[in-house]
Design an enzyme around this catalytic site. Structure first.
Site, PDB file in Angstrom:
ATOM      1  CG  MET A  55      -1.866   1.172   1.312  1.00 22.35           C
ATOM      2  SD  MET A  55      -2.874   1.068   2.815  1.00 22.35           S
ATOM      3  CE  MET A  55      -3.667   2.682   2.752  1.00 22.35           C
ATOM      4  CE1 TYR A  56       2.110   1.605   4.657  1.00 26.17           C
ATOM      5  CE2 TYR A  56       4.338   0.791   5.008  1.00 26.17           C
ATOM      6  CZ  TYR A  56       3.053   1.005   5.474  1.00 26.17           C
ATOM      7  OH  TYR A  56       2.717   0.617   6.750  1.00 26.17           O
ATOM      8  N   GLY A  57       2.662   3.549  -1.543  1.00 26.43           N
ATOM      9  CA  GLY A  57       3.001   3.921  -2.912  1.00 26.43           C
ATOM     10  C   GLY A  57       2.655   2.847  -3.919  1.00 26.43           C
TER      11      GLY A  57
END
Length: 279
Positions: A55-57
């Site tokens: 989900m981070y980027g």
């Protein structure tokens, strides 16, 4: 003396004070170059646990860590998370624990991190629309295939953890927890009883620690920062706690890791324990 190491799953030794990569900018330019330097500096300073997520980027954070650190030094654990996808009606993100989605995100993580096996893979959230047995069964299958080594959960209750452990071995839990927010105290207790690693996120209450006069006063007495006091409190709270504070600045990184040397007395801890919000 507080131990500085923990064995995740009983066999994977890491330094308890790790690094959360979520806040590292990934866009091309000077900010990205700084992110690469921070990640490398973390490893230079002895960090052996780095936390990221699909989900981070949407994978960009995983790619950044691979660019910064691959080939990875022996003993470095880069753990990632799956289970959030852009699968809403309009392409917005939503919890998605369907086996095909989890498998695809793991395959993507393997490519982005440039590894053949992810030693600790965590389910970012439980998907209420997908049977728990299907979600964890998919990860168990991937473990059997050798693509992941250990399975963890994030933001779960004691009951959810219990039900999950009936399906597959759980090596870690990543829940929100800090000196001011102890809603998940029962989950921590369950992890401690079972020897499960507990990775608190929002470790320093996103700066709120320094806004509390009691923490600021204690930090001044100890010639430390409020952030260091909050991290030292976590390290002393339970031997299964593995804090993963994040930052995009080397100065803050070095400040965070120095918290390992800060010793809080029983009196100090009692003062901090009075600050917790009611669960």
């Amino acid at each position: 003396m507080t131990s500085t190491e923990f064995r995740i799953g009983g066999d994977l030794t890491v330094r308890r004070l790790g690094f959360g990569a979520m806040h590292l900018p990934t866009e091309p330019g000077t900010a990205r170059e700084s992110s690469l330097e921070v990640a490398r500096r973390a490893v230079e300073l002895g960090v052996t646990l780095i936390d990221t997520a699909h989900m981070y980027g949407w994978g960009a954070n995983e790619e950044l860590l691979a660019e910064a650190l691959h080939p990875y030094p022996d003993g470095l654990l880069v753990t990632t998370k799956v289970g959030v996808a852009r699968s809403g009606p309009a392409g917005e993100w939503k919890l998605d624990g369907r086996p095909a989605v989890l498998r695809e995100q793991v395959e993507q993580a393997l490519r982005r991190l440039r590894v053949e096996r992810i030693e600790l893979l965590q389910l970012h959230r439980l998907d209420p629309q997908t049977p728990l047995a299907d979600q964890l069964g998919a990860l168990r299958d991937l473990r059997a295939e050798g693509k992941i080594g250990r399975i963890g959960l994030s933001e779960v209750t004691v009951d959810e953890l219990d039900r999950a452990r009936q399906i597959v071995d759980i090596a870690s839990v990543q829940n929100r927890y800090n000196v001011l927010d102890r809603e998940h105290e029962p989950v921590l207790a369950a992890c401690e009883a079972a020897g499960i690693a507990f990775l608190p996120w929002r470790t320093v209450a996103w700066g709120d620690s320094g806004a509390r006069a009691e923490i600021a006063d204690l930090a001044a007495e100890l010639d430390a920062t409020p952030t260091q006091v909050a991290l030292a409190w976590l390290l002393g709270r339970s031997p299964v706690i593995l804090p993963i504070p994040g930052t995009a600045r080397i100065g803050h990184l070095e400040e965070n890791l120095a918290a390992e040397r800060l010793r809080l007395t029983a009196v100090h801890r009692d003062r901090l324990d009075r600050l917790a919000r009611p669960a």
